[in-house]
Enzyme design. Structure first.
Site, PDB file in Angstrom:
ATOM      1  N   GLY A 294      -5.103 -14.455   7.035  1.00 37.44           N
ATOM      2  CA  GLY A 294      -5.255 -14.753   8.451  1.00 37.44           C
ATOM      3  C   GLY A 294      -4.688 -13.720   9.389  1.00 37.44           C
ATOM      4  O   GLY A 294      -4.824 -13.850  10.602  1.00 37.44           O
TER       5      GLY A 294
ATOM      6  N   VAL B 112      -9.121  -9.999   5.246  1.00 33.22           N
ATOM      7  CA  VAL B 112     -10.504 -10.354   4.909  1.00 33.22           C
ATOM      8  C   VAL B 112     -10.875 -11.758   5.370  1.00 33.22           C
ATOM      9  O   VAL B 112     -12.051 -12.049   5.578  1.00 33.22           O
ATOM     10  CB  VAL B 112     -10.749 -10.239   3.380  1.00 33.22           C
TER      11      VAL B 112
ATOM     12  N   LYS C  42       0.822  -1.218   0.000  1.00 29.74           N
ATOM     13  CA  LYS C  42       0.000   0.000   0.000  1.00 29.74           C
ATOM     14  C   LYS C  42       0.855   1.266   0.000  1.00 29.74           C
ATOM     15  O   LYS C  42       0.342   2.374  -0.198  1.00 29.74           O
ATOM     16  CB  LYS C  42      -0.948  -0.004   1.190  1.00 29.74           C
TER      17      LYS C  42
END
Length: 668
Positions: A486, A491, A439
């Site tokens: 995880g 998600v 990101k």
């Protein structure tokens, strides 16, 4: 229904025999006291000698002379009891009787026969009549052994068939994919499992060569049309994959086909001893979403990592987090002298510490509850423990949360990294490893931009100190990877909870895609990058093929045994502030070069001199302290020009700033 009837039988027997109410029950038949097993064996031997005597008497043979009958029976029984004790035939657990127990019985009975022969021979030498008819002694021995042996088999079968299942046990009709040694080992383990989870109905030979044969009295099936047809025709509910000759593509094809049609899949991820039935049974698990990645195993340079960790003091920040804790779990096996676990979260830090201590590995574990934003608290740790290697995994990483709290992103992700990096250099840490994120590439969020600024600060610091002191400087290394299955906030835990709650599964956009890797895989690559780094590099990891989040959600629903958009609904809720449709590992102008490790590359990304970056960072921290949102976002865009916010609030703010007369002054 069968188990209900058994329970009623138990109740009636318990009322009839008070002994059962004092602790013994048929359910505990496999754990009879040794004296009771020995008593039952004694009775069997006694009955056997009486039966042999009358059998031979009916054939007009005298097994034992009538005048010596009492002594002969007593002698036979005494010899048997002594040899039962010698060979410990009564010490095994009946329901777990095995080949070894049969051997013990054989040795005890035929040793008894040998003693009788010797006794007969002594009688003849002394001029006396033989006590036992030799043929009769042999018949008696065979009869005793047979009854003792079959008595144990009967008890074992009765226990397995009548007493081994709880009333709620429901066996799954399962087929084992494979017909080799591994498949046989799995079948044996599941047959002897207590309580039984599976009703094995056969094997599958992928080459269709042995379909007319049987294994463990189970048929080997031939796939005539397709796997689905076979499973349905044999009433198979689950497939246990135990064929280690399957290629990655074959394995994935089988799994995908089973998932699509609601067939449960079980795998064996890690078996070290294929002869240990308990280990096989315990490791057999439901297919998980991690298994669908089917990534090739990572080959680590263990010697290189060992050289960097052996007898060293290691500091891990964010040690209680998903990445930090896994780094710790892997580091302990490279013989460090001391590991310092630093985090603010007390309970998970304590849990991790207890877990590491329970491994009984000779490493000192130091727990430090501290805030990486406090330079003073951190410095006391560096002074007291003098770490040799630092893994900096502490960070705020939730994109929407940081969009709402931008100052906190700066304090933790930028100031925290600055503090750890400055102290690492000041106290001559050998290696500093920053755990970053994809990101940070062409960031669209506060979180991503803050991590990119942290990368730039570390890079520029490396460049400065390498020039000033080429002989002795801290090697600053950055690792960058995508989403981790995880991990906290990923998600997968979210979808798991939503499926457990009955849905719906919330997806931000039908076209959103992400790179994924497992937590252990990511941390292995972090350690590898640490060992190979010379300072200043940004290591990016091979993340494999990106996955559409909606496809991931559908597979998780299917793995849970439901049908997407029927039992569990999918709900599109729209992209969250700062969220991209896809992530990248390199910015638009960057290039990458390969390393000796096929899964690790180096990103070539330039940055300004340390003096410039440091000044920007100091000003950014000051702005965050004041809390001026306009100036904060503007300053971040100045430091990271490729930062294009996808948060509508900051997009409007950016337009407003451009229209103000002093916008350029803010950027400069």
């Amino acid at each position: 229904m069968k188990n209900t009837k058994n329970n009623k039988v138990f109740e009636k027997i318990s009322k009839a025999f008070p002994l059962i109410n004092t602790g013994f029950s048929f359910k505990n038949l496999g754990y009879l006291p040794r004296w009771l097993v020995l008593s039952m064996d004694f009775i069997i031997v006694f009955v056997s000698i009486i039966c042999t005597y009358f059998l031979l008497l009916g054939l007009k043979f005298e097994y034992i002379p009538k005048r010596d009958l009492g002594f002969g029976i007593a002698f036979w029984l005494c010899v048997n009891v002594i040899l039962f004790w010698v060979f410990r035939t009564y010490s095994g657990i009946i329901r777990h009787s095995s080949f070894i127990d049969a051997i013990k019985l054989f040795l005890s009975q035929f040793s008894t026969f040998a003693v009788i022969l010797v006794f007969n021979f002594i009688c003849i030498l002394l001029g006396e009549q033989k006590l036992f008819l030799t043929t009769g002694a042999f018949i008696n021995t065979v009869l005793s052994f047979s009854v003792l042996f079959f008595y144990r088999i009967i008890v074992k079968q009765l226990f397995d068939n009548l007493f081994n299942e709880s009333p709620t046990t429901i066996r799954i009709n399962a087929v084992i994919y494979g017909s080799g040694a591994n498949a046989i080992a799995v079948a044996n383990a599941l047959i002897s499992e207590t309580p039984k989870r599976f009703n094995l109905i056969g094997f599958i030979d992928k080459n269709n060569q042995n379909f007319r044969k049987r294994l463990l009295n189970l048929p080997i099936f031939k796939i005539r049309k397709n796997l689905l047809y076979l499973m349905k025709s044999k009433n198979g509910e689950a497939l246990i994959i135990a064929d280690n000759t399957l290629t990655k593509e074959e394995r994935l094809l089988i799994i995908e086909e089973c998932i699509e049609f609601g067939i449960k899949v079980f795998t064996l991820p890690s078996i070290t001893d294929w002869e240990d039935k308990k280990e096989i049974s315990q490791n057999l698990k439901n297919l998980e979403i991690n298994d669908l990645l089917e990534r090739d195993p990572i080959i680590l340079d263990t010697q290189g990592i060992l050289a960097k960790m052996n007898n060293k003091t290691i500091l891990v920040t964010g040690a209680a987090g998903s990445i930090g804790s896994e780094i710790v779990r892997q580091i302990v096996f490279f013989n460090p002298e001391k590991i310092i676990l630093l985090d603010q979260a007390e309970t998970p830090l304590n849990s991790l510490s207890l877990e590491i201590i329970s491994l009984n590995i000779p490493v000192e574990v130091i727990n430090k509850i501290a805030d990486i934003r406090s330079y003073k608290d951190l410095e006391s740790i560096f002074i007291s423990h003098k770490p040799d290697v630092v893994f900096h995994a502490a960070a705020y990483k939730h994109v929407p949360m940081m969009e709402e709290n931008p100052s906190q992103a700066i304090f933790t992700n930028v100031l925290g990294t600055k503090n750890i990096a400055d102290l690492s250099n000041k106290y001559e840490v050998d290696r500093f490893v920053l755990v970053s994120t994809d990101k940070a590439v062409n960031p669209s969020s506060i979180m991503g931009a803050s991590k990119r600024i942290a990368e730039m600060y570390v890079q520029s610091k490396q460049s400065k100190h390498q020039k000033n002191n080429p002989e002795k400087f801290t090697k600053f290394i950055t690792t960058r990877f995508g989403n981790v299955l995880g991990s906290n906030g990923s998600v997968v835990p979210l979808f798991t909870k939503q499926i457990k709650d009955g849905g719906p599964i919330t997806i931000t956009h039908p076209d959103i895609i992400r790179y994924f890797m497992t937590i252990p895989e990511a941390c292995q690559l972090v350690l590898e990058a640490c060992s190979m780094g010379e300072g200043g590099e940004i290591y990016i990891f091979d993340m494999g093929k990106p996955l559409k989040i909606i496809d991931l959600a559908k597979k998780m629903i299917q793995l849970a045994g439901f049908t997407p958009d029927k039992e569990i609904k999918l709900k599109i809720i729209g992209l969250r502030p700062g969220e991209k449709l896809y992530e990248e590992l390199l910015n638009n102008s960057a290039k990458s070069i390969a390393t000796h490790h096929e899964k690790i590359m180096i990103a070539i990304e330039g940055c300004d001199e340390f003096q410039i970056i440091n000044q920007h960072v100091e000003e950014l921290i000051q702005i965050a302290t004041v809390g001026n949102l306009n100036q904060l976002v503007s300053k971040m865009k100045t430091i990271v020009p490729e930062y294009k916010s996808l948060n509508s609030v900051y997009q409007i703010l950016d337009v407003e700033l451009k229209e103000t007369p002093n916008y350029n002054n803010l950027e400069n």
